[in-house]
Design an enzyme around this catalytic site. Sequence first.
Site, short mmCIF file in Angstrom:
data_model
loop_
_atom_site.label_atom_id
_atom_site.label_comp_id
_atom_site.label_asym_id
_atom_site.label_seq_id
_atom_site.Cartn_x
_atom_site.Cartn_y
_atom_site.Cartn_z
N ASP A 75 35.15 9.23 28.73
CA ASP A 75 34.93 10.25 29.75
C ASP A 75 35.79 11.49 29.48
N ALA A 135 39.84 26.66 37.09
CA ALA A 135 41.02 27.32 37.64
C ALA A 135 41.06 28.79 37.23
N LYS A 194 26.61 22.59 25.45
CA LYS A 194 26.48 22.17 26.85
C LYS A 194 25.43 21.06 26.93
N HIS A 199 37.17 14.68 34.91
CA HIS A 199 35.74 14.97 35.04
C HIS A 199 35.30 15.05 36.51
N TYR A 247 39.14 25.65 32.95
CA TYR A 247 38.03 26.61 33.10
C TYR A 247 37.88 27.01 34.57
N LYS A 299 38.44 30.64 36.48
CA LYS A 299 37.37 31.34 37.22
C LYS A 299 37.79 31.56 38.67
N THR A 343 31.22 30.63 39.30
CA THR A 343 30.67 29.28 39.20
C THR A 343 30.96 28.44 40.45
N ASP A 344 30.13 27.44 40.67
CA ASP A 344 30.40 26.51 41.78
C ASP A 344 31.61 25.62 41.49
N GLU A 345 32.05 25.60 40.21
CA GLU A 345 33.14 24.69 39.84
C GLU A 345 34.47 25.07 40.51
N PRO A 372 38.49 14.15 30.49
CA PRO A 372 39.64 14.07 31.40
C PRO A 372 39.40 14.92 32.65
N SER A 410 33.47 29.79 28.80
CA SER A 410 32.67 29.09 29.82
C SER A 410 32.55 27.58 29.65
N ASP A 449 30.31 43.24 24.77
CA ASP A 449 30.50 41.83 24.43
C ASP A 449 31.38 41.75 23.18
N PRO A 500 25.53 11.75 23.46
CA PRO A 500 26.79 11.24 24.03
C PRO A 500 26.89 11.45 25.54
P1 NAD Z 1 28.58 32.01 27.37
O1 NAD Z 1 29.82 31.28 26.93
O2 NAD Z 1 27.25 31.58 26.84
O3 NAD Z 1 28.72 33.56 27.03
C1 NAD Z 1 29.88 34.30 27.28
C2 NAD Z 1 29.74 35.67 26.63
O4 NAD Z 1 30.93 36.42 26.90
C3 NAD Z 1 29.58 35.61 25.11
O5 NAD Z 1 28.56 36.50 24.70
C4 NAD Z 1 30.93 36.05 24.59
O6 NAD Z 1 30.87 36.69 23.32
C5 NAD Z 1 31.39 37.00 25.69
N1 NAD Z 1 32.86 37.11 25.76
C6 NAD Z 1 33.76 36.10 25.78
N2 NAD Z 1 35.01 36.58 25.83
C7 NAD Z 1 34.90 37.94 25.86
C8 NAD Z 1 35.82 39.00 25.94
N3 NAD Z 1 37.17 38.77 25.98
N4 NAD Z 1 35.37 40.27 25.98
C9 NAD Z 1 34.02 40.51 25.92
N5 NAD Z 1 33.09 39.54 25.84
C10 NAD Z 1 33.53 38.28 25.81
O7 NAD Z 1 28.63 31.95 28.95
P2 NAD Z 1 27.42 31.79 29.99
O8 NAD Z 1 27.07 30.37 30.12
O9 NAD Z 1 26.37 32.79 29.67
O10 NAD Z 1 28.15 32.22 31.34
C11 NAD Z 1 28.19 33.58 31.76
C12 NAD Z 1 28.99 33.68 33.05
O11 NAD Z 1 28.38 32.86 34.05
C13 NAD Z 1 30.44 33.20 32.93
O12 NAD Z 1 31.24 34.05 33.69
C14 NAD Z 1 30.40 31.80 33.53
O13 NAD Z 1 31.66 31.45 34.09
C15 NAD Z 1 29.34 31.96 34.59
N6 NAD Z 1 28.59 30.73 34.95
C16 NAD Z 1 28.00 29.98 33.95
C17 NAD Z 1 27.26 28.85 34.32
C18 NAD Z 1 26.53 28.03 33.29
O14 NAD Z 1 25.91 27.02 33.66
N7 NAD Z 1 26.53 28.39 32.03
C19 NAD Z 1 27.16 28.49 35.67
C20 NAD Z 1 27.79 29.28 36.64
C21 NAD Z 1 28.50 30.41 36.26
P1 TYD Z 2 28.42 20.80 30.73
O1 TYD Z 2 27.07 21.20 30.23
O2 TYD Z 2 29.58 20.88 29.80
O3 TYD Z 2 28.67 21.66 32.06
P2 TYD Z 2 29.84 21.51 33.19
O4 TYD Z 2 30.89 20.60 32.70
O5 TYD Z 2 30.31 22.92 33.32
O6 TYD Z 2 29.13 21.00 34.42
O7 TYD Z 2 28.33 19.31 31.25
C1 TYD Z 2 27.40 18.94 32.27
C2 TYD Z 2 27.64 17.48 32.58
O8 TYD Z 2 27.28 16.69 31.44
C3 TYD Z 2 29.09 17.14 32.87
O9 TYD Z 2 29.13 16.14 33.89
C4 TYD Z 2 29.61 16.58 31.56
C5 TYD Z 2 28.39 15.92 30.98
N1 TYD Z 2 28.31 15.89 29.51
C6 TYD Z 2 28.07 14.66 28.84
O10 TYD Z 2 27.93 13.61 29.48
N2 TYD Z 2 27.98 14.68 27.48
C7 TYD Z 2 28.15 15.82 26.75
O11 TYD Z 2 28.09 15.76 25.49
C8 TYD Z 2 28.36 17.05 27.44
C9 TYD Z 2 28.54 18.34 26.68
C10 TYD Z 2 28.43 17.04 28.82
#
Ligand code: NAD
Ligand code: TYD
Length: 356
Positions: free
Chosen positions: A289, A161, A198, A293, A159, A163, A133-135, A291, A84, A32, A214
């Site tokens: 909102d 794109a 998040k 979204h 993001y 992934k 991710t599902d995105e 951009p 992420s 990491d 917000p």
């Molecule tokens: P996060 O942002 O909390 O953590 C990312 C980690 O990767 C951090 O510890 C960071 O230090 C490390 N990192 C970043 N760039 C790096 C690099 N160049 N080299 C080495 N380490 C690096 O992310 P997360 O929410 O834990 O997500 C983990 C994975 O799951 C990601 O691939 C994300 O796309 C995927 N994912 C996340 C969600 C979600 O809801 N959070 C949902 C679906 C998929």
């Molecule tokens: P987020 O946790 O950033 O995850 P993702 O965009 O990857 O789904 O956002 C979840 C949802 O919440 C998304 O529709 C954007 C919205 N959101 C807000 O309404 N307010 C906020 O401050 C944040 C961070 C997200």
Amino acid sequence: MTILVTGGAGFIGSNFVLDWLAQSDETVVNLDALTYAGNLENLASLDGNPRHVFVKGDICDRALVDATLAQHKPRAIVHFAAESHVDRSIHGPGAFMRTNIDGTFTLLEAARGLWSTLEGEAKASFRFHHVSTDEVYGSLSPTDPAFAETKGFEPNSPYSASKAASDHLVRAWHHTYGLPVVTTNCSNNYGPYHFPEKLIPLMIVNALAGKALPIYGDGQNVRDWLYVRDHASAIRAVLAGGRVGETYNIGGWNEKTNLEIVHTICALLDELKPDPAGSYTRLITYVKDRPGHDRRYAIDARKVERELGWRPAETFDTGIRKTVQWYLDHAGWVANVQSGGYRDWVAKNYGEAAAA
Ligand code: NAD
Ligand code: TYD
């Protein structure tokens, strides 16, 4: 036996590492870079545990990745490391292209190098597990069917794109070179150690601080929510039994609007830590909102259930209650994250080099 995890100091990665070490007797090498999202305090309970080997480094650094693989010879790589956060990708997409695309490319090439030296059972059982991710599938209307694995990619943010590009690279490394890969595309995770940028952790910590909650746009955007420990168990299941070259969608069967989520959090806080100033819902504030979204994500997680028998253990009600309680019980973790104090903690526990 050893597995290599990338991004194991982040939100999902650290939950996965804790889960893995509790469920198996294998060693985890955790690579990491400790960006703003990486926090070794998440793994403080592993301090002194010889089965957790932390390597601070960048997945784009081929020499470092090669050396780490050569030293530890993992039987599998579970690749979480990524940038992420959608909002950050809008403000600064460059880091997303670098880590998510170039980093995945570098890791695939290094993995291919290691894999090509293996023979027999070791070669056949090696896995590169890509966490996505599902995105990547784009945005749904209210009446569209949930994303199946066959859905075409239509990513809309920098993001998603980046992934999607990484998913394509993983697919190509399997088809062209035969690298034994599996990919999981997961919905929105929530739970302990979630960085408060998040939606869910931000709403909890802002409410507790008496700050505005917000809501982007009209608050009617829909996400499917999965408790992070359920994601960890799904990855274990796919790593153990998923078919090579396949993708598996992982979801919680919990579609909720953002406004529902925020109201649920406020109701739990009203119950668990009532504020004399009144219900936390008074803090709800509608803001401009995001951009581009995406309106709705929904996951059809029947394939992983049919093939591997995996279903989430938590309902949204049980998972969100545990999560809110966790944030109430870990005010110190929140304070350290918000002040950047966790970086001092890293310096103290792992030496100045790890905190750089
Ligand atoms: P996060 O942002 O909390 O953590 C990312 C980690 O990767 C951090 O510890 C960071 O230090 C490390 N990192 C970043 N760039 C790096 C690099 N160049 N080299 C080495 N380490 C690096 O992310 P997360 O929410 O834990 O997500 C983990 C994975 O799951 C990601 O691939 C994300 O796309 C995927 N994912 C996340 C969600 C979600 O809801 N959070 C949902 C679906 C998929
Ligand atoms: P987020 O946790 O950033 O995850 P993702 O965009 O990857 O789904 O956002 C979840 C949802 O919440 C998304 O529709 C954007 C919205 N959101 C807000 O309404 N307010 C906020 O401050 C944040 C961070 C997200």
